[in-house]
Design a protein around this motif. Structure first.
Motif, PDB file in Angstrom:
ATOM      1  N   PHE A 103       0.843  -1.198   0.000  1.00  0.00           N
ATOM      2  CA  PHE A 103       0.000   0.000   0.000  1.00  0.00           C
ATOM      3  C   PHE A 103       0.873   1.241   0.000  1.00  0.00           C
ATOM      4  O   PHE A 103       0.637   2.183  -0.759  1.00  0.00           O
ATOM      5  CB  PHE A 103      -0.929  -0.013   1.220  1.00  0.00           C
ATOM      6  N   LYS A 104       1.911   1.233   0.831  1.00  0.00           N
ATOM      7  CA  LYS A 104       2.789   2.405   0.923  1.00  0.00           C
ATOM      8  C   LYS A 104       3.516   2.677  -0.384  1.00  0.00           C
ATOM      9  O   LYS A 104       3.667   3.827  -0.777  1.00  0.00           O
ATOM     10  CB  LYS A 104       3.784   2.238   2.063  1.00  0.00           C
ATOM     11  N   THR A 105       3.995   1.633  -1.068  1.00  0.00           N
ATOM     12  CA  THR A 105       4.709   1.881  -2.319  1.00  0.00           C
ATOM     13  C   THR A 105       3.770   2.346  -3.423  1.00  0.00           C
ATOM     14  O   THR A 105       4.215   2.933  -4.402  1.00  0.00           O
ATOM     15  CB  THR A 105       5.481   0.630  -2.812  1.00  0.00           C
ATOM     16  N   ARG A 106       2.489   2.101  -3.261  1.00  0.00           N
ATOM     17  CA  ARG A 106       1.534   2.526  -4.285  1.00  0.00           C
ATOM     18  C   ARG A 106       0.910   3.881  -3.984  1.00  0.00           C
ATOM     19  O   ARG A 106       0.742   4.702  -4.871  1.00  0.00           O
ATOM     20  CB  ARG A 106       0.428   1.480  -4.437  1.00  0.00           C
ATOM     21  N   PHE A 107       0.568   4.123  -2.725  1.00  0.00           N
ATOM     22  CA  PHE A 107      -0.215   5.314  -2.403  1.00  0.00           C
ATOM     23  C   PHE A 107       0.498   6.307  -1.491  1.00  0.00           C
ATOM     24  O   PHE A 107      -0.055   7.346  -1.155  1.00  0.00           O
ATOM     25  CB  PHE A 107      -1.546   4.899  -1.772  1.00  0.00           C
ATOM     26  N   ALA A 108       1.689   5.996  -1.053  1.00  0.00           N
ATOM     27  CA  ALA A 108       2.466   6.892  -0.191  1.00  0.00           C
ATOM     28  C   ALA A 108       3.930   6.713  -0.574  1.00  0.00           C
ATOM     29  O   ALA A 108       4.237   6.272  -1.671  1.00  0.00           O
ATOM     30  CB  ALA A 108       2.221   6.540   1.281  1.00  0.00           C
ATOM     31  N   ASP A 109       4.815   7.043   0.314  1.00  0.00           N
ATOM     32  CA  ASP A 109       6.236   6.855   0.062  1.00  0.00           C
ATOM     33  C   ASP A 109       6.687   5.569   0.725  1.00  0.00           C
ATOM     34  O   ASP A 109       6.499   5.375   1.922  1.00  0.00           O
ATOM     35  CB  ASP A 109       7.044   8.033   0.634  1.00  0.00           C
ATOM     36  N   GLY A 110       7.287   4.718  -0.051  1.00  0.00           N
ATOM     37  CA  GLY A 110       7.785   3.468   0.477  1.00  0.00           C
ATOM     38  C   GLY A 110       8.819   2.890  -0.465  1.00  0.00           C
ATOM     39  O   GLY A 110       8.895   3.262  -1.632  1.00  0.00           O
ATOM     40  N   VAL A 111       9.606   1.971   0.026  1.00  0.00           N
ATOM     41  CA  VAL A 111      10.614   1.319  -0.796  1.00  0.00           C
ATOM     42  C   VAL A 111       9.933   0.227  -1.611  1.00  0.00           C
ATOM     43  O   VAL A 111       9.261  -0.640  -1.063  1.00  0.00           O
ATOM     44  CB  VAL A 111      11.733   0.721   0.091  1.00  0.00           C
ATOM     45  N   GLY A 112      10.078   0.285  -2.904  1.00  0.00           N
ATOM     46  CA  GLY A 112       9.461  -0.676  -3.798  1.00  0.00           C
ATOM     47  C   GLY A 112       8.877   0.030  -5.000  1.00  0.00           C
ATOM     48  O   GLY A 112       9.198   1.182  -5.272  1.00  0.00           O
ATOM     49  N   THR A 113       8.016  -0.646  -5.701  1.00  0.00           N
ATOM     50  CA  THR A 113       7.422  -0.079  -6.905  1.00  0.00           C
ATOM     51  C   THR A 113       5.913  -0.205  -6.843  1.00  0.00           C
ATOM     52  O   THR A 113       5.357  -0.622  -5.829  1.00  0.00           O
ATOM     53  CB  THR A 113       8.004  -0.751  -8.173  1.00  0.00           C
ATOM     54  N   ASN A 114       5.241   0.179  -7.927  1.00  0.00           N
ATOM     55  CA  ASN A 114       3.793   0.084  -7.998  1.00  0.00           C
ATOM     56  C   ASN A 114       3.366   0.002  -9.456  1.00  0.00           C
ATOM     57  O   ASN A 114       4.146   0.352 -10.353  1.00  0.00           O
ATOM     58  CB  ASN A 114       3.144   1.279  -7.287  1.00  0.00           C
ATOM     59  N   PRO A 115       2.154  -0.459  -9.720  1.00  0.00           N
ATOM     60  CA  PRO A 115       1.719  -0.627 -11.104  1.00  0.00           C
ATOM     61  C   PRO A 115       1.768   0.661 -11.929  1.00  0.00           C
ATOM     62  O   PRO A 115       2.155   0.632 -13.101  1.00  0.00           O
ATOM     63  CB  PRO A 115       0.278  -1.133 -10.971  1.00  0.00           C
ATOM     64  N   GLU A 116       1.396   1.780 -11.337  1.00  0.00           N
ATOM     65  CA  GLU A 116       1.364   3.029 -12.081  1.00  0.00           C
ATOM     66  C   GLU A 116       2.770   3.476 -12.488  1.00  0.00           C
ATOM     67  O   GLU A 116       2.991   3.945 -13.612  1.00  0.00           O
ATOM     68  CB  GLU A 116       0.657   4.116 -11.266  1.00  0.00           C
ATOM     69  N   GLU A 117       3.724   3.329 -11.578  1.00  0.00           N
ATOM     70  CA  GLU A 117       5.112   3.658 -11.887  1.00  0.00           C
ATOM     71  C   GLU A 117       5.637   2.768 -13.018  1.00  0.00           C
ATOM     72  O   GLU A 117       6.336   3.228 -13.923  1.00  0.00           O
ATOM     73  CB  GLU A 117       5.964   3.465 -10.629  1.00  0.00           C
ATOM     74  N   LEU A 118       5.277   1.499 -12.980  1.00  0.00           N
ATOM     75  CA  LEU A 118       5.733   0.572 -14.013  1.00  0.00           C
ATOM     76  C   LEU A 118       5.105   0.903 -15.364  1.00  0.00           C
ATOM     77  O   LEU A 118       5.765   0.802 -16.403  1.00  0.00           O
ATOM     78  CB  LEU A 118       5.423  -0.863 -13.603  1.00  0.00           C
ATOM     79  N   ILE A 119       3.842   1.303 -15.373  1.00  0.00           N
ATOM     80  CA  ILE A 119       3.201   1.716 -16.625  1.00  0.00           C
ATOM     81  C   ILE A 119       3.884   2.960 -17.173  1.00  0.00           C
ATOM     82  O   ILE A 119       4.158   3.056 -18.381  1.00  0.00           O
ATOM     83  CB  ILE A 119       1.689   1.932 -16.435  1.00  0.00           C
ATOM     84  N   ALA A 120       4.183   3.934 -16.315  1.00  0.00           N
ATOM     85  CA  ALA A 120       4.878   5.151 -16.759  1.00  0.00           C
ATOM     86  C   ALA A 120       6.253   4.807 -17.326  1.00  0.00           C
ATOM     87  O   ALA A 120       6.661   5.330 -18.371  1.00  0.00           O
ATOM     88  CB  ALA A 120       4.996   6.150 -15.605  1.00  0.00           C
ATOM     89  N   ALA A 121       6.978   3.916 -16.664  1.00  0.00           N
ATOM     90  CA  ALA A 121       8.297   3.508 -17.158  1.00  0.00           C
ATOM     91  C   ALA A 121       8.178   2.805 -18.506  1.00  0.00           C
ATOM     92  O   ALA A 121       8.943   3.074 -19.440  1.00  0.00           O
ATOM     93  CB  ALA A 121       8.981   2.596 -16.140  1.00  0.00           C
ATOM     94  N   ALA A 122       7.206   1.905 -18.623  1.00  0.00           N
ATOM     95  CA  ALA A 122       7.008   1.194 -19.882  1.00  0.00           C
ATOM     96  C   ALA A 122       6.643   2.154 -21.003  1.00  0.00           C
ATOM     97  O   ALA A 122       7.124   2.035 -22.127  1.00  0.00           O
ATOM     98  CB  ALA A 122       5.927   0.127 -19.718  1.00  0.00           C
ATOM     99  N   HIS A 123       5.785   3.126 -20.692  1.00  0.00           N
ATOM    100  CA  HIS A 123       5.348   4.074 -21.718  1.00  0.00           C
ATOM    101  C   HIS A 123       6.500   4.960 -22.172  1.00  0.00           C
ATOM    102  O   HIS A 123       6.710   5.150 -23.370  1.00  0.00           O
ATOM    103  CB  HIS A 123       4.187   4.910 -21.199  1.00  0.00           C
ATOM    104  N   SER A 124       7.276   5.492 -21.239  1.00  0.00           N
ATOM    105  CA  SER A 124       8.398   6.352 -21.634  1.00  0.00           C
ATOM    106  C   SER A 124       9.425   5.565 -22.438  1.00  0.00           C
ATOM    107  O   SER A 124       9.951   6.057 -23.445  1.00  0.00           O
ATOM    108  CB  SER A 124       9.038   7.031 -20.423  1.00  0.00           C
TER     109      SER A 124
END
Length: 138
Positions: free
Chosen positions: A36-57
């Motif tokens: 939950f923290k890596t997706r909706f707050a600050d935490g160590v790890g990744t999240n689906p939205e970050e991975l989609i942004a990385a894939a898109h760029s």
């Protein structure tokens, strides 16, 4: 050309307090943390939205490189940032911010090729793909 890539995710616990991992076939991600923290707050790890942004760029920038080459240009540098907006449970927007150094190209041709790359990039079109599911309850 046709190929299949795979990734897998594992989750244990509730949505708020649970934890998970995500891995990719290439092992670039190998049990990377999800929570939950890596997706909706600050935490160590990744999240689906970050991975989609990385894939898109990444996809967009590579697509642009191919299209520039087809038009007779070679980029010295292409740098793309994808800013993904998540609102009320929905990805509502991805803004691509491109900075490019391309010898010999004029702005009109550059804008044309950049827009074409956005339109034909496979990740730009991904949500129009067929989505299938096999669900097994053990």
């Amino acid at each position: 050309m046709k190929f299949t890539r795979k990734a897998n995710a594992n989750w244990k616990g509730t949505g708020l307090e649970g934890k998970g991992t995500i891995s990719t076939q290439s092992t670039t991600l190998d049990n990377a943390q999800l929570s939950f923290k890596t997706r909706f707050a600050d935490g160590v790890g990744t999240n689906p939205e970050e991975l989609i942004a990385a894939a898109h760029s990444g996809c967009y920038t590579m697509q642009l490189g191919f299209l520039l080459n087809e038009a007779g240009f070679t980029a010295d540098n292409l740098d793309t940032e994808a800013l993904l907006t998540f609102e009320d449970g929905t990805i509502t927007k991805i803004h691509l911010q491109l900075s490019a150094q391309i010898p010999g190209i004029d702005n009109d041709k550059f804008q044309e090729i950049a827009a074409t790359a956005k339109a034909v990039c496979p990740v730009s079109k991904v949500l129009n793909a067929e989505i299938t599911l096999d669900a097994v309850l053990n």
